[in-house]
Design a protein around this motif. Structure first.
Motif, PDB file in Angstrom:
ATOM      1  N   ALA A 246       0.876  -1.272  -0.126  1.00  0.00           N
ATOM      2  CA  ALA A 246      -0.010  -0.050  -0.080  1.00  0.00           C
ATOM      3  C   ALA A 246       0.792   1.335   0.059  1.00  0.00           C
ATOM      4  O   ALA A 246       0.497   2.170  -0.722  1.00  0.00           O
ATOM      5  CB  ALA A 246      -0.893   0.098   1.282  1.00  0.00           C
ATOM      6  N   GLY A 247       2.051   1.181   0.639  1.00  0.00           N
ATOM      7  CA  GLY A 247       2.910   2.443   0.631  1.00  0.00           C
ATOM      8  C   GLY A 247       3.426   2.724  -0.659  1.00  0.00           C
ATOM      9  O   GLY A 247       3.856   3.980  -1.119  1.00  0.00           O
ATOM     10  N   ILE A 248       3.730   1.652  -1.377  1.00  0.00           N
ATOM     11  CA  ILE A 248       4.364   1.717  -2.609  1.00  0.00           C
ATOM     12  C   ILE A 248       3.501   2.391  -3.397  1.00  0.00           C
ATOM     13  O   ILE A 248       3.872   3.281  -4.381  1.00  0.00           O
ATOM     14  CB  ILE A 248       4.916   0.218  -3.290  1.00  0.00           C
ATOM     15  N   LEU A 249       2.064   1.999  -3.400  1.00  0.00           N
ATOM     16  CA  LEU A 249       1.329   2.624  -4.386  1.00  0.00           C
ATOM     17  C   LEU A 249       0.825   4.017  -3.992  1.00  0.00           C
ATOM     18  O   LEU A 249       0.505   5.072  -4.677  1.00  0.00           O
ATOM     19  CB  LEU A 249      -0.229   1.687  -4.321  1.00  0.00           C
ATOM     20  N   ARG A 250       0.924   4.363  -2.488  1.00  0.00           N
ATOM     21  CA  ARG A 250       0.776   5.726  -2.236  1.00  0.00           C
ATOM     22  C   ARG A 250       1.900   6.662  -2.594  1.00  0.00           C
ATOM     23  O   ARG A 250       1.760   7.770  -3.258  1.00  0.00           O
ATOM     24  CB  ARG A 250       0.554   5.627  -0.647  1.00  0.00           C
ATOM     25  N   ALA A 253       1.371   7.220  -6.326  1.00  0.00           N
ATOM     26  CA  ALA A 253       0.184   8.299  -6.575  1.00  0.00           C
ATOM     27  C   ALA A 253       0.967   9.693  -6.305  1.00  0.00           C
ATOM     28  O   ALA A 253       0.536  10.680  -7.184  1.00  0.00           O
ATOM     29  CB  ALA A 253      -0.965   7.977  -6.009  1.00  0.00           C
ATOM     30  N   ARG A 254       1.736   9.817  -5.450  1.00  0.00           N
ATOM     31  CA  ARG A 254       2.223  11.129  -5.037  1.00  0.00           C
ATOM     32  C   ARG A 254       3.218  11.449  -6.285  1.00  0.00           C
ATOM     33  O   ARG A 254       3.449  12.488  -6.838  1.00  0.00           O
ATOM     34  CB  ARG A 254       3.182  10.906  -3.906  1.00  0.00           C
ATOM     35  N   HIS A 255       4.214  10.596  -6.881  1.00  0.00           N
ATOM     36  CA  HIS A 255       4.951  10.944  -7.870  1.00  0.00           C
ATOM     37  C   HIS A 255       4.120  11.331  -9.321  1.00  0.00           C
ATOM     38  O   HIS A 255       4.575  12.314 -10.009  1.00  0.00           O
ATOM     39  CB  HIS A 255       5.832   9.694  -8.305  1.00  0.00           C
ATOM     40  N   GLY A 276      -3.230   5.465 -19.729  1.00  0.00           N
ATOM     41  CA  GLY A 276      -2.110   4.244 -19.751  1.00  0.00           C
ATOM     42  C   GLY A 276      -2.530   2.927 -19.098  1.00  0.00           C
ATOM     43  O   GLY A 276      -3.665   3.021 -18.366  1.00  0.00           O
ATOM     44  N   GLY A 277      -2.009   2.012 -19.443  1.00  0.00           N
ATOM     45  CA  GLY A 277      -2.056   0.721 -18.474  1.00  0.00           C
ATOM     46  C   GLY A 277      -2.322   0.738 -17.117  1.00  0.00           C
ATOM     47  O   GLY A 277      -2.744  -0.346 -16.576  1.00  0.00           O
ATOM     48  N   LEU A 278      -1.544   1.695 -16.675  1.00  0.00           N
ATOM     49  CA  LEU A 278      -1.388   1.700 -15.011  1.00  0.00           C
ATOM     50  C   LEU A 278      -2.631   1.723 -14.312  1.00  0.00           C
ATOM     51  O   LEU A 278      -2.896   1.148 -13.330  1.00  0.00           O
ATOM     52  CB  LEU A 278      -0.396   2.784 -14.619  1.00  0.00           C
ATOM     53  N   LEU A 279      -3.585   2.395 -15.058  1.00  0.00           N
ATOM     54  CA  LEU A 279      -4.984   2.406 -14.394  1.00  0.00           C
ATOM     55  C   LEU A 279      -5.771   1.221 -14.221  1.00  0.00           C
ATOM     56  O   LEU A 279      -6.708   1.025 -13.507  1.00  0.00           O
ATOM     57  CB  LEU A 279      -5.686   3.368 -15.378  1.00  0.00           C
ATOM     58  N   LYS A 280      -5.397   0.367 -14.906  1.00  0.00           N
ATOM     59  CA  LYS A 280      -6.020  -1.230 -14.590  1.00  0.00           C
ATOM     60  C   LYS A 280      -5.533  -1.693 -13.440  1.00  0.00           C
ATOM     61  O   LYS A 280      -6.337  -2.681 -13.035  1.00  0.00           O
ATOM     62  CB  LYS A 280      -5.189  -2.031 -15.807  1.00  0.00           C
ATOM     63  N   LEU A 281      -4.727  -1.011 -12.783  1.00  0.00           N
ATOM     64  CA  LEU A 281      -4.401  -1.526 -11.189  1.00  0.00           C
ATOM     65  C   LEU A 281      -5.745  -1.209 -10.349  1.00  0.00           C
ATOM     66  O   LEU A 281      -5.597  -1.854  -9.429  1.00  0.00           O
ATOM     67  CB  LEU A 281      -3.312  -0.823 -10.857  1.00  0.00           C
ATOM     68  N   GLY A 282      -6.623  -0.332 -10.658  1.00  0.00           N
ATOM     69  CA  GLY A 282      -7.935  -0.046  -9.901  1.00  0.00           C
ATOM     70  C   GLY A 282      -7.857   0.737  -8.858  1.00  0.00           C
ATOM     71  O   GLY A 282      -6.791   1.552  -8.795  1.00  0.00           O
ATOM     72  N   ARG A 283      -8.778   0.948  -7.818  1.00  0.00           N
ATOM     73  CA  ARG A 283      -8.788   1.767  -6.966  1.00  0.00           C
ATOM     74  C   ARG A 283      -7.707   1.559  -5.979  1.00  0.00           C
ATOM     75  O   ARG A 283      -7.286   2.544  -5.058  1.00  0.00           O
ATOM     76  CB  ARG A 283     -10.158   1.499  -6.182  1.00  0.00           C
ATOM     77  N   ALA A 284      -6.742   0.342  -5.797  1.00  0.00           N
ATOM     78  CA  ALA A 284      -5.668   0.429  -5.037  1.00  0.00           C
ATOM     79  C   ALA A 284      -4.913   1.585  -5.386  1.00  0.00           C
ATOM     80  O   ALA A 284      -4.096   2.026  -4.572  1.00  0.00           O
ATOM     81  CB  ALA A 284      -5.246  -0.797  -5.141  1.00  0.00           C
ATOM     82  N   LEU A 285      -4.751   1.913  -6.559  1.00  0.00           N
ATOM     83  CA  LEU A 285      -3.844   3.108  -7.072  1.00  0.00           C
ATOM     84  C   LEU A 285      -4.771   4.491  -7.312  1.00  0.00           C
ATOM     85  O   LEU A 285      -4.456   5.448  -6.845  1.00  0.00           O
ATOM     86  CB  LEU A 285      -3.246   2.814  -8.395  1.00  0.00           C
ATOM     87  N   THR A 286      -5.800   4.327  -8.176  1.00  0.00           N
ATOM     88  CA  THR A 286      -6.622   5.556  -8.489  1.00  0.00           C
ATOM     89  C   THR A 286      -7.245   6.176  -7.125  1.00  0.00           C
ATOM     90  O   THR A 286      -7.471   7.443  -7.341  1.00  0.00           O
ATOM     91  CB  THR A 286      -7.698   5.222  -9.623  1.00  0.00           C
TER      92      THR A 286
END
Length: 342
Positions: A246-250, A253-255, A276-286
């Motif tokens: 979770a910290g990696i995705l946080r 998102a900051r970057h 881009g394809g990164l949005l496919k990671l879903g709510r964990a990132l978005t």
């Protein structure tokens, strides 16, 4: 003879093309702004092999080896006799595109009869696909990551420095951070993640073999990015996930928000899109990204992308067919040449 267009999206995960007849664009007036890409539906094909890079940057010969047969097959299906206009959006063009600029227009003319060629950074085609020809900012987040913004007089760019020096928050960055956390858990160091270690072992085998398997590969950015979905799965969309993941995705998102803020034009209601394809990671990132964008760009408006980078290449082809392009020409970002030079 039916003239057509070729739109290309070349990135870390392979090559995609779209071919259609120039007549399908119909009345080009709406391309002065934005909107749908004409009446016809282009024929689309792709390859999963990324174009190689070498001492001279992106390899034009390897690009043409893949592109020419895809373009010919698509043109035949679309009823196109000659590719008059080609728009090639390529990851790394800004820093690795010298050989492409020197050789690709001539190769396209010889192989496909192309008269007008536009070479664009993948972020520019992502921009055109997401926002059309409006001012704003777009982050192209896939294997790598680059942000571009324009007020329609010039471009501003952030990141896009490749997986060894940047692309912070992109798929390869997330995957590398996840594998680092897996190796920390293997070693017993702080900051490790047992769930990520288990995922890495399941996907790649013993993690002690990772350096020898990964470092020699020319497609290592794509290999690193292939682990990003595992990081998202471990992170989860809310409570109960692995805190390291979770910290990696946080941090990702900051970057992403940092890059968007660096290129966004001033003004209230300026549109910002992430594509881009990164949005496919879903709510964990978005979900985290929404929070970061709201904090960094409170006056801007985050909007869904209207299309992807391949759609953007089609839009640019339509704009070139119509007349002067509404997007600014700039070295390393968008370069247009014709059969007579230019």
């Amino acid at each position: 003879m039916t003239d057509g267009y070729l739109a290309v999206d070349s990135g870390g995960s392979g090559l995609r093309v779209a071919v259609g007849a120039l007549g399908d664009f119909g009345d080009f007036g709406h391309f002065r702004g934005f909107g749908a890409c004409g009446r016809g539906t282009p024929v689309r094909r792709g390859s999963r092999e990324p174009v190689r890079t070498g001492a001279r940057g992106i390899h034009p010969g390897h690009l043409m080896e893949q592109l020419a047969p895809l373009a010919r097959a698509s043109a035949a299906e679309a009823g196109v006799d000659r590719i008059a206009v080609a728009v090639v959006g390529a990851a790394g063009l800004a820093t690795l595109g010298d050989a492409l600029r020197a050789e690709l227009p001539g190769a396209l003319a010889r192989e496909l009869g192309t008269r007008t060629v536009a070479l664009a950074a993948d972020a520019v085609t992502a921009y055109a696909g997401a926002l059309g020809f409006r001012p704003g900012a777009v982050v192209a987040a896939g294997t790598g990551l680059i942000a571009v913004g324009t007020d329609l007089t010039g471009w501003r760019r952030a990141d896009g420095w490749g997986h060894l020096l940047g692309d912070c928050g992109g798929g390869a960055w997330i995957g590398r951070a996840g594998l680092e956390a897996a190796l920390r858990a293997h070693d017993g160091r702080s900051g490790g993640s047992a769930p990520l270690l288990a995922r890495a072992t399941e996907r790649f085998g013993p993690v002690t073999d990772l350096p020898g398997a990964l470092y020699p590969r020319t497609d290592r950015a794509a290999v690193l990015a292939s682990f990003a979905p595992d990081v998202a799965c471990c992170a989860g969309g809310g409570t109960g996930g692995d805190p390291v993941a979770a910290g990696i995705l946080r941090d990702a998102a900051r970057h992403i928000a940092d890059s968007a803020a660096a290129v966004c034009p001033d003004g209230d209601g300026v549109r910002v899109a992430v594509t881009g394809g990164l949005l496919k990671l879903g709510r964990a990132l978005t979900g985290r990204l929404e929070e970061e964008l709201a904090d960094r760009l409170p006056r801007a408006r985050w909007v869904p992308a209207e299309g992807d980078p391949l759609d953007g290449a089609v839009r640019i082809a339509a704009g070139l067919a119509a007349g002067p392009l509404a997007l600014p020409d700039a070295p390393g970002m968008l370069w247009v040449t014709t059969a007579g030079g230019g």
